[in-house]
Design a protein around this motif. Structure first.
Motif, short mmCIF file in Angstrom:
data_model
loop_
_atom_site.label_atom_id
_atom_site.label_comp_id
_atom_site.label_asym_id
_atom_site.label_seq_id
_atom_site.Cartn_x
_atom_site.Cartn_y
_atom_site.Cartn_z
N LEU A 152 0.84 -1.20 0.00
CA LEU A 152 0.00 0.00 0.00
C LEU A 152 0.88 1.25 0.00
O LEU A 152 1.77 1.40 0.84
N ILE A 153 0.61 2.16 -0.94
CA ILE A 153 1.47 3.32 -1.12
C ILE A 153 0.74 4.63 -0.84
O ILE A 153 1.34 5.70 -0.79
N THR B 216 7.96 -11.80 2.25
CA THR B 216 7.69 -10.94 3.40
C THR B 216 8.19 -9.54 3.09
O THR B 216 9.31 -9.37 2.59
N ARG B 217 7.35 -8.55 3.38
CA ARG B 217 7.70 -7.16 3.12
C ARG B 217 7.51 -6.35 4.41
O ARG B 217 6.45 -6.43 5.05
N VAL B 218 8.51 -5.58 4.75
CA VAL B 218 8.43 -4.61 5.85
C VAL B 218 8.53 -3.23 5.22
O VAL B 218 9.43 -2.98 4.41
N TYR B 219 7.63 -2.31 5.58
CA TYR B 219 7.59 -1.04 4.86
C TYR B 219 7.21 0.12 5.78
O TYR B 219 6.55 -0.06 6.81
N SER C 245 2.57 5.62 6.98
CA SER C 245 1.95 4.32 6.71
C SER C 245 3.05 3.28 6.86
O SER C 245 4.10 3.40 6.20
N GLN C 246 2.83 2.28 7.70
CA GLN C 246 3.88 1.30 7.95
C GLN C 246 3.26 -0.05 8.27
O GLN C 246 2.09 -0.14 8.66
N SER D 168 -2.02 -17.65 0.84
CA SER D 168 -2.51 -16.99 2.05
C SER D 168 -1.59 -15.83 2.38
O SER D 168 -0.44 -15.76 1.92
N GLY D 169 -2.10 -14.92 3.16
CA GLY D 169 -1.31 -13.77 3.55
C GLY D 169 -1.83 -13.13 4.82
O GLY D 169 -3.03 -13.24 5.14
N VAL D 170 -0.94 -12.49 5.54
CA VAL D 170 -1.32 -11.77 6.75
C VAL D 170 -0.55 -10.45 6.75
O VAL D 170 0.59 -10.37 6.29
N ARG D 171 -1.21 -9.40 7.23
CA ARG D 171 -0.58 -8.08 7.27
C ARG D 171 -0.99 -7.36 8.54
O ARG D 171 -2.18 -7.34 8.91
N PHE D 172 0.00 -6.76 9.19
CA PHE D 172 -0.29 -5.80 10.26
C PHE D 172 0.10 -4.43 9.74
O PHE D 172 1.24 -4.22 9.31
N HIS D 173 -0.84 -3.51 9.76
CA HIS D 173 -0.64 -2.20 9.15
C HIS D 173 -1.06 -1.10 10.12
O HIS D 173 -2.07 -1.21 10.83
N GLN D 174 -0.28 -0.04 10.15
CA GLN D 174 -0.62 1.17 10.90
C GLN D 174 -0.50 2.38 9.99
O GLN D 174 0.44 2.45 9.18
N ASP D 175 -1.44 3.30 10.09
CA ASP D 175 -1.27 4.57 9.39
C ASP D 175 -1.92 5.70 10.17
O ASP D 175 -2.75 5.47 11.06
N GLN D 176 -1.54 6.92 9.83
CA GLN D 176 -2.01 8.09 10.57
C GLN D 176 -1.97 9.31 9.68
O GLN D 176 -1.08 9.47 8.84
N ILE D 177 -2.95 10.19 9.87
CA ILE D 177 -2.94 11.53 9.30
C ILE D 177 -3.06 12.53 10.43
O ILE D 177 -3.86 12.35 11.36
N GLU D 178 -2.24 13.58 10.36
CA GLU D 178 -2.32 14.66 11.34
C GLU D 178 -2.51 15.96 10.57
O GLU D 178 -1.68 16.33 9.74
#
Length: 740
Positions: free
Chosen positions: A120-121, A309-312, A379-380, A401-411
């Motif tokens: 996700l970009i 596996t991708r870390v971003y 976004s990470q 199959s796939g699993v993702r933990f995602h965090q994002d924020q707007i300020e």
């Protein structure tokens, strides 16, 4: 038959980049691949060869060869050739695209998943889905579009589909490019890359810089163009073992843009007289952003199993200083109301004269408000995708199959300033800057998908399910705020089922159904429901290696439509969302292509893309959403053309090629119902012709020329948020490429 030398190079690069990764890959093909080739396949999701695709969902790949034909830098012009894509143009250069699939609103591309190299970009895909950042298409080597059940693996937005853009792979040997071009309206581009692999270690460095003075003419003079740059580095290490192979890759990139862009358009009368005019009231409008990207990939594979596996982490900061409207108070009129009918009354006429610099501001309510929409995003996350090929009960399985933990924020730290129009110039009134919106939205999200493709003779059956677990938080950080926090959670499972039946080696039929979902943003009241739908598609495809044909009908049964107000659509700063109830979207997508051999040295490739779409609200209601208004059952969705067509023609020889694309877009309504400013407004149908040509001097490089909008046809593409806005006028460009 001999092929163009440039095309040979591109086909070779594309073959490495585009190799099959799904059920269409036979086991014997897998055995022949190197670890690097297999890894590259995972970065690009769709595979492609000369055989019939057995994919059960609707997927489109635009590879490097196709991208090089027209050398488009505008994602809109690239996607116009993809069936089922609906677009609302804005600035003419594709700086901030508005893209939708199969009837989904195109506003800021917020209803599709935008990905780069499978990640996700968007600045904050869950918290604030509007894509004010969009990657540079000049550095992409392929573009992928997923619609229907094929989109179930990519979330959170599954109503419309996903767009994945693939950056250049680290080359296996020494490889580089220099590409420079210049054109109309001060356009210039410099693009270059170099990469190599030495032993197990590989690297790539790539940079792009683009600029233009802009095609709009600001009253009183001034720059209406942009400058943007992007630098990317990739480092890769291959590690082969006896039982499995691995690849480690690090990608780092930095991008920035400064553009003198505005939301302010024209009255229809002024557009007819001079479509590229810009009023003096927009003389200070400017967007300034920076984007930073980190991505670390790990790929491990054995004969039948592979895991990627991708870390971003992506960071995006932007400040858009722009005209919001008049201060109002004693007299209130929105910019949209004023420009829709400047001669309506004395009040509109007076405001219009101030906007155009013909009169000075006198009264307090005649002051102009300029807002600085200052926002920071991040976004990470980490995601891991598994693919396992095995036989069970006499049937072939490809389990993914796939699993993702995602965090994002707007300020948001929005502010406003007051200006006077004085002698056709904006002059500050001396008052201090005022805070307008000061808040924060944040999401923690777990997502998982399971999908199994079972093959039995000519039949492939794919069953899947996607789960989204979203924890959302909103904080109003204004000092005088009474409502400080809002917490809410969303839990949902989304099933999908698709079938592909091979009639022969060259032909097959497909069917699919899946549940669509679109979350609400953290700040929305819990009374606003998520968007939900049941989406169907049915069709068939044929491919004999020379001629291809695909026809797919789709039906999106939307149970609850959700839309939102942003500056780009409503001129609003509150990002309020609205529910619209049941809506049906039905359509037909057709693609076809054939290569004619005119002689031993000349080919004539022809391709056609056509989309037919109809939409209908199923219930009547009154809405405060500016694109709906008072809706009656049977009303249509805005900015959704009924007919779209794209025809590509080419002539290709040993050292030269000429290409032409003819694009037709039907008229579009700008509001569904009555009672809003743009009720009854329609954009005119638009036909545009683009051309390109190149000549390869072999070791001396390649020269190319291109012309966008050859016949200089301009129409109103939108009247949002404030007045009529033009399509891109005629633009010429000449360039030189040298590969080494």
């Amino acid at each position: 038959m001999n092929s163009h030398p440039l095309m040979k190079k591109l086909v070779l690069a594309s073959a490495i980049q585009v190799a099959l990764t799904t059920s269409a890959i036979a086991a014997e093909d897998q055995a022949e691949k190197t670890v690097n080739d297999t890894y590259i396949e995972k970065m690009q999701i769709i595979g492609r060869d000369q055989k019939l695709s057995r994919q059960s969902g609707s997927e489109t790949l635009i590879d490097e060869l196709e991208l090089e034909q027209f050398k488009f830098d505008d994602i809109n012009r690239i996607l116009y050739s993809v069936p089922g894509v609906n677009i609302r143009e804005e600035d003419g250069y594709g700086l901030r695209p508005n893209i939708g699939f199969r009837g989904a609103t195109p506003e800021r591309s917020k209803k599709i998943n935008i990905m780069e190299d499978g990640v996700l970009i968007g600045p904050a895909p869950y918290s604030a889905a509007s894509a004010y950042y969009f990657p540079m298409t000049a550095k992409m080597t392929s573009i992928e579009v997923f619609k229907g059940p094929s989109a179930i693996k990519y979330g959170p937005n599954t109503v419309a589909g996903s767009l994945n853009m693939v950056t250049r792979a680290v080359p296996q040997a020494s490889e580089g490019l220099i590409d420079v071009s210049a054109g109309s309206d001060g356009y210039a581009k410099a693009h270059g890359y170099y990469g190599n692999t030495i032993g197990n270690f590989g690297f790539l460095i790539e940079g792009v810089h683009m600029r233009a003075d802009g095609f709009k003419e600001l009253d009183g003079g001034g720059d209406t163009g942009f400058e943007k740059s992007d630098v990317m580095t990739k480092l890769r290490y291959d590690l082969a073992g006896e039982s499995f192979d691995q690849v480690f890759e690090l990608k780092l990139s930095y991008a920035n843009e400064t553009s003198n862009e505005t939301y302010l358009g024209l009255s229809d009368e002024d557009f007819a007289a001079s479509p590229n005019r810009r009023y003096v009231a927009s003389q200070l409008d400017n967007m300034d952003w920076t984007h930073k990207q980190f991505q670390f990939n790990h790929f491990i594979a054995s004969d039948s199993l592979d895991i990627t596996t991708r870390v971003y982490r992506n960071e995006f900061e932007r400040a858009w200083y722009k005209i919001n409207g008049f201060k109002g108070g004693l007299v209130n009129r929105s910019l949209q109301e004023i420009l829709a009918d400047p001669d309506k009354d004395e009040t509109n006429a007076r405001f219009y004269q101030i906007l155009t610099g013909q009169q000075d501001s006198v009264a307090e309510y005649e002051k102009l408000i300029l807002g600085n929409n200052d926002r920071s995003y991040y976004s990470q996350g980490i995601q891991s995708d598994l693919s396992w090929r095995f036989e069970l009960g006499g049937l072939q399985h490809e389990f993914q199959s796939g699993v993702r933990f995602h965090q994002d924020q707007i300020e948001r730290n929005h502010t406003t300033d007051s200006y006077l129009m004085q002698q056709a110039n904006l002059v500050t009134d001396g008052n201090p800057t005022q805070a307008s919106t000061t808040d924060r939205e944040k999401v923690d999200a777990w997502s998982v998908y399971l999908q199994d493709t079972i093959s039995w003779n000519a039949l492939d059956v794919t069953a899947g399910v996607r789960g989204e677990y979203i924890d959302a938080k909103y904080q109003n950080r204004a000092p005088d705020s009474e409502e400080d926090y809002l917490n809410k959670t969303t839990r949902i499972w989304l099933p999908s089922l698709s079938v592909f039946y091979s009639l022969s080696d060259n032909a097959g039929l497909l069917f699919g159904v899946h549940e669509g979902f679109l979350p609400t943003s953290p700040k929305q009241d819990p009374s606003i429901d998520v968007e939900s739908s049941i989406n169907y598609e049915l069709g068939g495809r044929y491919n004999d290696g020379n001629f291809n044909f695909e026809l797919i009908g789709f039906f999106n049964d939307i149970g609850n439509l959700k839309e939102g107000c942003q500056f780009s659509s409503c001129g609003s700063d509150d990002d309020t969302e609205f529910n619209g109830g049941e809506v049906d979207v039905i359509g037909l997508e057709l693609t076809s292509g054939y290569r004619f051999d005119l002689s031993d040295d000349i080919e004539l490739p022809v391709s056609l893309s056509y989309t037919y779409t109809q939409s209908e609200f199923k219930t009547s209601f009154e809405s405060g959403f500016d694109m709906w208004g008072d809706v009656e059952a049977g009303d249509e969705l805005p900015y959704l053309p009924e007919n779209q067509l794209s025809l590509n023609l080419g002539l290709v020889s040993n050292n030269w090629d000429v290409n032409m694309i003819v694009r037709y877009i039907d008229e579009m309504i700008e509001a569904s119902g009555d009672g809003v400013v743009l009720s009854g407004s329609v954009t005119e149908a638009l036909t545009v012709v683009d051309m390109s040509a190149s000549y390869d001097f072999n070791e001396y490089g390649l020269v190319y020329v291109k012309a966008d909008n050859v016949f200089d046809t301009q129409e109103i593409v939108s009247r949002r948020p404030y007045g009529a806005r033009p399509s891109k006028p005629q633009q010429f460009q000449v360039g030189y490429q040298y590969r080494f």
